[in-house]
Scaffold this active site. Structure first.
Site, PDB file in Angstrom:
ATOM      1  N   HIS A  60       0.844  -1.198   0.000  1.00  0.00           N
ATOM      2  CA  HIS A  60       0.000   0.000   0.000  1.00  0.00           C
ATOM      3  C   HIS A  60       0.875   1.242   0.000  1.00  0.00           C
ATOM      4  CE1 HIS A  60       0.880  -0.508   4.267  1.00  0.00           C
ATOM      5  NE2 HIS A  60       0.252   0.602   4.591  1.00  0.00           N
ATOM      6  N   HIS A  62       1.254   3.837   2.045  1.00  0.00           N
ATOM      7  CA  HIS A  62       1.768   4.537   3.224  1.00  0.00           C
ATOM      8  C   HIS A  62       3.292   4.503   3.155  1.00  0.00           C
ATOM      9  CE1 HIS A  62      -2.175   4.051   5.724  1.00  0.00           C
ATOM     10  NE2 HIS A  62      -2.147   5.178   5.055  1.00  0.00           N
ATOM     11  N   ASP A  64       5.841   4.183   5.040  1.00  0.00           N
ATOM     12  CA  ASP A  64       6.723   3.176   5.656  1.00  0.00           C
ATOM     13  C   ASP A  64       6.727   1.861   4.886  1.00  0.00           C
ATOM     14  OD1 ASP A  64       4.089   2.909   6.514  1.00  0.00           O
ATOM     15  OD2 ASP A  64       4.605   2.108   8.487  1.00  0.00           O
ATOM     16  N   HIS A  65       6.014   1.822   3.759  1.00  0.00           N
ATOM     17  CA  HIS A  65       6.005   0.604   2.932  1.00  0.00           C
ATOM     18  C   HIS A  65       6.554   0.831   1.520  1.00  0.00           C
ATOM     19  CE1 HIS A  65       3.745  -1.990   5.781  1.00  0.00           C
ATOM     20  NE2 HIS A  65       3.508  -0.792   6.278  1.00  0.00           N
ATOM     21  N   HIS A 140      -7.358  -1.926   5.663  1.00  0.00           N
ATOM     22  CA  HIS A 140      -6.490  -0.888   6.213  1.00  0.00           C
ATOM     23  C   HIS A 140      -7.073   0.475   5.854  1.00  0.00           C
ATOM     24  CE1 HIS A 140      -2.905   0.537   8.032  1.00  0.00           C
ATOM     25  NE2 HIS A 140      -2.273   0.894   6.940  1.00  0.00           N
ATOM     26  N   ASP A 210      -0.361  -3.934   5.879  1.00  0.00           N
ATOM     27  CA  ASP A 210      -0.953  -3.654   7.174  1.00  0.00           C
ATOM     28  C   ASP A 210      -2.434  -4.032   7.132  1.00  0.00           C
ATOM     29  OD1 ASP A 210       1.504  -2.426   7.525  1.00  0.00           O
ATOM     30  OD2 ASP A 210       0.724  -0.422   7.745  1.00  0.00           O
ATOM     31  N   HIS A 268       6.048  -5.311  12.161  1.00  0.00           N
ATOM     32  CA  HIS A 268       5.382  -4.014  12.060  1.00  0.00           C
ATOM     33  C   HIS A 268       5.082  -3.441  13.451  1.00  0.00           C
ATOM     34  CE1 HIS A 268       2.546  -0.866  10.573  1.00  0.00           C
ATOM     35  NE2 HIS A 268       3.371  -0.888   9.547  1.00  0.00           N
TER      36      HIS A 268
HETATM   37 ZN   LIG Z   1      -0.143   1.498   6.607  1.00  0.00          ZN
END
Ligand SMILES: [Zn+2]
Length: 306
Positions: A60, A62, A64-65, A140, A210, A268
């Site tokens: 996805h 976000h 941090d990914h 998510h 996530d 995570h």
């Molecule tokens: Zn996320």
């Protein structure tokens, strides 16, 4: 099959922790799963050759990914890569990456092929003669997929003693490996099961990050060898999980139990925690085989099966 955790923490990169990224070695592939900031440094530390990465799967959008993705693409260019690079991720990923390349006037000298995902149902997104990859729709705050990596069954193994005793011509070996019955030199039909042994069982890896607690994924990940499931929180902060659409360690273990997987890897972790053993302890109250991910750690699937 081997999984190397490059980063397993949420939110921001810190001195000793990295956001989400993993490399899965499956058959002759090195699949990169998510690409948080710092992924290319972690790849170097793990001594993974950049050129072996031909497929990247992004769960996805976000940061941090995937904030490490444009940097990795740029480094590939500087290293004069020529091999095609396939990127699978949510719709919009192509736009955000190509805008950065356009404004920098830094187009790649290798072929960049985006496979943008929009389906909310599990779909087959990669297949060759040895491996399949399916999406796992997750719950998510933005459109998110996990990924199911699955080996295809190999050929049957020849039982050379039985073949010799039954006087089977070498011309039939290929057919035998594919499961066919054959005729011996006297013209009698011999069943395949008398001449071959079953291939090694296929291995399956499910990556789920996530996501909020979401039992609807259970049929997709059923009986996987290894499930990586996010565990952002401990139960003492369970009230934060639905709001942020994340899971607790206990919820991850409940999914592992429902899906009857062999091993659960947690990751995570929220930056509010320092002692990750608490995650193992909490999940172990529900599910037996709980492992903790750690940046730089590798898991060999043969060890996890026993
Ligand atoms: Zn996320």
């Amino acid at each position: 099959m081997q999984l190397t955790i490059l980063g397993c923490h949420s939110a921001t990169p810190r001195i000793d922790t990295n956001p989400t990224s993993q490399v899965l070695q499956i058959k002759n592939h090195m699949f990169l799963i998510d690409c948080g900031e710092g992924t290319q440094v972690q790849l170097r530390k793990a001594k993974i050759k950049f050129n072996r990465i031909k497929h990247i799967f992004i769960s996805h959008l976000h940061g941090d990914h995937y904030f490490g993705l444009v940097g990795l693409i740029s480094t590939f260019r500087l290293l004069t890569r020529e091999t095609d690079l396939h990127i699978y991720g949510p719709k919009g990923l192509k736009e955000v990456i190509t805008l950065q390349m356009k404004l920098a006037e830094s187009w790649t000298n290798y072929k960049l092929i985006f496979h943008e995902l929009t389906s909310t149902k599990s779909e087959l997104i990669f297949e060759d003669d040895k491996v399949e990859v399916h999406t796992i729709p997750l719950d998510h705050r933005v459109y998110t997929n996990g990924f199911l990596f699955k080996e295809k069954p190999g050929e049957r193994k020849l039982d050379m003693n039985a073949i010799f005793n039954n006087d089977i011509d070498v011309a039939y070996y290929r057919k035998l490996k594919q499961g066919a019955d054959v005729v011996d030199n006297k013209g009698e039909l011999i069943k395949n099961s008398e001449l071959t042994k079953a291939p090694a069982p296929v291995k399956i890896y499910a990556f789920c990050s996530d996501t909020a607690y979401n039992p609807s994924i259970v049929p997709i990940i059923k009986d996987a060898d290894v499930l990586y499931h996010e565990a952002t929180f401990l139960e003492k902060h369970a009230h934060l999980a639905p709001k942020t659409k994340h899971s607790t360690a206990k919820e991850a273990a409940e999914i592992a139990k429902l899906a009857n997987v062999r091993a659960l890897i947690l990751g995570h972790y929220s930056t509010r925690y320092n002692d990750y053993e608490d995650f193992r302890e909490e999940a172990s109250s529900v599910f037996d085989n709980v492992l903790l991910s750690k940046d730089g750690k590798s898991f060999d699937f043969d060890d996890l099966r026993s």
